[in-house]
Design a protein around this motif. Structure first.
Motif, PDB file in Angstrom:
ATOM      1  N   LYS A  38      -3.479   9.817  41.492  1.00 56.72           N
ATOM      2  CA  LYS A  38      -3.099  11.197  41.859  1.00 56.72           C
ATOM      3  C   LYS A  38      -3.642  12.208  40.847  1.00 56.72           C
ATOM      4  CE  LYS A  38       1.326  11.498  43.063  1.00 56.72           C
ATOM      5  NZ  LYS A  38       2.775  11.169  43.024  1.00 56.72           N
ATOM      6  N   LYS A  39      -3.634  11.822  39.569  1.00 55.99           N
ATOM      7  CA  LYS A  39      -4.148  12.708  38.511  1.00 55.99           C
ATOM      8  C   LYS A  39      -5.657  12.927  38.683  1.00 55.99           C
ATOM      9  CE  LYS A  39      -4.081  13.191  33.465  1.00 55.99           C
ATOM     10  NZ  LYS A  39      -3.662  12.547  32.185  1.00 55.99           N
ATOM     11  N   GLU A  40      -6.391  11.850  38.978  1.00 61.01           N
ATOM     12  CA  GLU A  40      -7.843  11.957  39.180  1.00 61.01           C
ATOM     13  C   GLU A  40      -8.153  12.782  40.430  1.00 61.01           C
ATOM     14  OE1 GLU A  40     -12.027  10.967  38.453  1.00 61.01           O
ATOM     15  OE2 GLU A  40     -10.204  11.022  37.210  1.00 61.01           O
ATOM     16  N   ALA A  41      -7.345  12.604  41.490  1.00 60.94           N
ATOM     17  CA  ALA A  41      -7.546  13.372  42.722  1.00 60.94           C
ATOM     18  C   ALA A  41      -7.334  14.861  42.473  1.00 60.94           C
ATOM     19  CB  ALA A  41      -6.609  12.874  43.815  1.00 60.94           C
ATOM     20  N   ALA A  42      -6.338  15.189  41.667  1.00 54.85           N
ATOM     21  CA  ALA A  42      -6.081  16.600  41.336  1.00 54.85           C
ATOM     22  C   ALA A  42      -7.240  17.166  40.532  1.00 54.85           C
ATOM     23  CB  ALA A  42      -4.770  16.710  40.554  1.00 54.85           C
ATOM     24  N   LYS A  43      -7.768  16.369  39.600  1.00 48.34           N
ATOM     25  CA  LYS A  43      -8.898  16.808  38.773  1.00 48.34           C
ATOM     26  C   LYS A  43     -10.142  17.064  39.623  1.00 48.34           C
ATOM     27  CE  LYS A  43     -11.430  14.067  36.064  1.00 48.34           C
ATOM     28  NZ  LYS A  43     -11.750  13.091  34.972  1.00 48.34           N
ATOM     29  N   MET A  44     -10.335  16.219  40.640  1.00 49.45           N
ATOM     30  CA  MET A  44     -11.511  16.337  41.510  1.00 49.45           C
ATOM     31  C   MET A  44     -11.272  17.296  42.682  1.00 49.45           C
ATOM     32  SD  MET A  44     -13.611  14.217  40.037  1.00 49.45           S
ATOM     33  CE  MET A  44     -14.915  14.061  41.244  1.00 49.45           C
ATOM     34  N   HIS A 115     -16.823   7.774  51.409  1.00 50.04           N
ATOM     35  CA  HIS A 115     -17.614   8.746  50.642  1.00 50.04           C
ATOM     36  C   HIS A 115     -16.903   9.109  49.336  1.00 50.04           C
ATOM     37  CE1 HIS A 115     -19.692   9.067  54.463  1.00 50.04           C
ATOM     38  NE2 HIS A 115     -18.561   9.429  55.032  1.00 50.04           N
ATOM     39  N   PRO A 116     -16.583   8.129  48.502  1.00 46.13           N
ATOM     40  CA  PRO A 116     -15.721   8.396  47.343  1.00 46.13           C
ATOM     41  C   PRO A 116     -16.368   9.295  46.290  1.00 46.13           C
ATOM     42  CG  PRO A 116     -16.620   6.178  47.219  1.00 46.13           C
ATOM     43  CD  PRO A 116     -17.016   6.720  48.553  1.00 46.13           C
ATOM     44  N   ALA A 117     -15.554  10.211  45.775  1.00 42.90           N
ATOM     45  CA  ALA A 117     -15.952  10.977  44.601  1.00 42.90           C
ATOM     46  C   ALA A 117     -15.654  10.159  43.351  1.00 42.90           C
ATOM     47  CB  ALA A 117     -15.198  12.301  44.560  1.00 42.90           C
ATOM     48  N   SER A 118     -14.586   9.382  43.411  1.00 40.04           N
ATOM     49  CA  SER A 118     -14.209   8.494  42.299  1.00 40.04           C
ATOM     50  C   SER A 118     -13.638   7.199  42.850  1.00 40.04           C
ATOM     51  CB  SER A 118     -13.156   9.151  41.391  1.00 40.04           C
ATOM     52  OG  SER A 118     -13.685  10.246  40.675  1.00 40.04           O
ATOM     53  N   ILE A 119     -13.924   6.115  42.142  1.00 39.63           N
ATOM     54  CA  ILE A 119     -13.327   4.815  42.456  1.00 39.63           C
ATOM     55  C   ILE A 119     -12.588   4.350  41.210  1.00 39.63           C
ATOM     56  CG2 ILE A 119     -13.736   2.407  43.107  1.00 39.63           C
ATOM     57  CD1 ILE A 119     -16.328   3.304  44.478  1.00 39.63           C
TER      58      ILE A 119
END
Length: 306
Positions: A38-44, A115-119
């Motif tokens: 969730k933290k990475e999703a918020a950052k991206m 289409h991931p921005a982050s894995i």
């Protein structure tokens, strides 16, 4: 949280941040990965996506393996919804799916569908036919497919593995206090109410006899427990016995729930039992009257604890 049980009609995810796993138990160790997701999703400025599989991959790859899952799929979905994930994708795990090469898994499954921005993934994650694919391969492909790769620390993966093992051991040993502490919530299971011998009714403690509804879910060890029972939309306090009823010289395991202040006929209905406290082990009594006195004590203690 949106739930998808197929990859055929997925939306166009916005800057998806994905992680992949069984998440069995959705326990406190898993919650740390979910928090990082969730933290990475918020950052991206994107969306959090968990990819899981059903049936469990081991059921397909090794059909003889005896699964002892902490959660059914529906229980897992409810727990992940409570965790605040944006999307849960339940991928049907088939023999064909397991035959994909590691490269096909990355390009035709992960990239094409998400289409991931982050894995976010662990160093020990393996995928593709014969589990050839690994973290290193994902790392090599990251620049070409334009995704960030975030490694789950080894100490956290170890913590999750240890917690999962301890939870299963505690459940099998009837140590519900330890299991619930490690889970971060109370263990529960579902059963269908079936006809019993109605002995409990003759001594003032009618019980609902349960037949487990999911063969792959781990089963609690023997004993008497203080529980909450939910059936037909009604949630009541109660006590449950799991065992072979030694006083009656029986050998077949029975799951029996005495629901307090409840006398409806519920045969054929599903009951959810939430297990809160261990009261005592199985005991053999000299007579039904002695057993009845003990059941009275069990009820009093259950009411104090619940």
């Amino acid at each position: 949280m949106q739930v998808y049980r197929s990859i055929d009609q997925l939306p166009d995810f916005k800057n998806s941040v994905i992680t992949i796993g069984t998440f069995d138990g959705v326990h406190q160790g898993h919650q740390k990965i979910i928090s990082a997701l969730k933290k990475e999703a918020a950052k991206m400025q994107g969306e959090s996506v968990i990819i899981t599989f059903h049936p469990h991959p081991r059921r397909i790859v090794n059909p003889q393996y005896h699964l002892q899952l902490i959660n059914t799929l529906d229980e897992k979905i409810d727990l992940l919804r409570q965790a605040g994930i944006d999307h849960l994708v339940v991928v049907p795990f088939t023999e064909d799916f397991s035959e994909q090469s590691a490269d096909e898994y990355i390009e035709n499954f992960l990239i094409k569908n998400f289409h991931p921005a982050s894995i976010i993934i662990g160093y020990d994650h393996h995928f593709g036919k014969d589990r050839i694919g690994n973290y290193k391969l994902l790392e090599e492909k990251a620049e070409h497919f334009k995704y960030n790769l975030v490694e789950i620390p080894q100490h956290l993966l170890n913590e999750i593995a240890v917690s999962s093992t301890k939870i299963r051991e505690a459940i099998l040993a009837s140590d519900i206090v330890t299991a619930n502490q490690l889970l971060g919530y109370s263990f529960s299971f579902e059963g269908t109410v079936v006809q019993g011998d109605q002995l409990g009714r003759t001594i003032g403690y009618p019980t609902a006899n349960l037949q487990y509804t999911d063969e792959d879910k781990i089963r609690l060890g023997h004993g008497v427990f203080a529980v909450y029972a939910e059936v037909a939309g009604i949630r009541k306090k109660g006590m449950m016995s799991i065992g072979t009823r030694p006083t009656l010289n029986k050998s077949e395991e029975k799951v029996e729930v005495n629901i307090f202040d409840f006398d409806d006929t519920i045969y054929g209905q599903k009951m959810r039992v939430t297990v809160e406290h261990f009261l005592r082990g199985q005991e053999k009594y000299l007579s039904l009257d002695v057993m009845k006195d003990q059941l009275h004590k069990d009820k009093e203690r259950s009411l104090q604890l619940l």
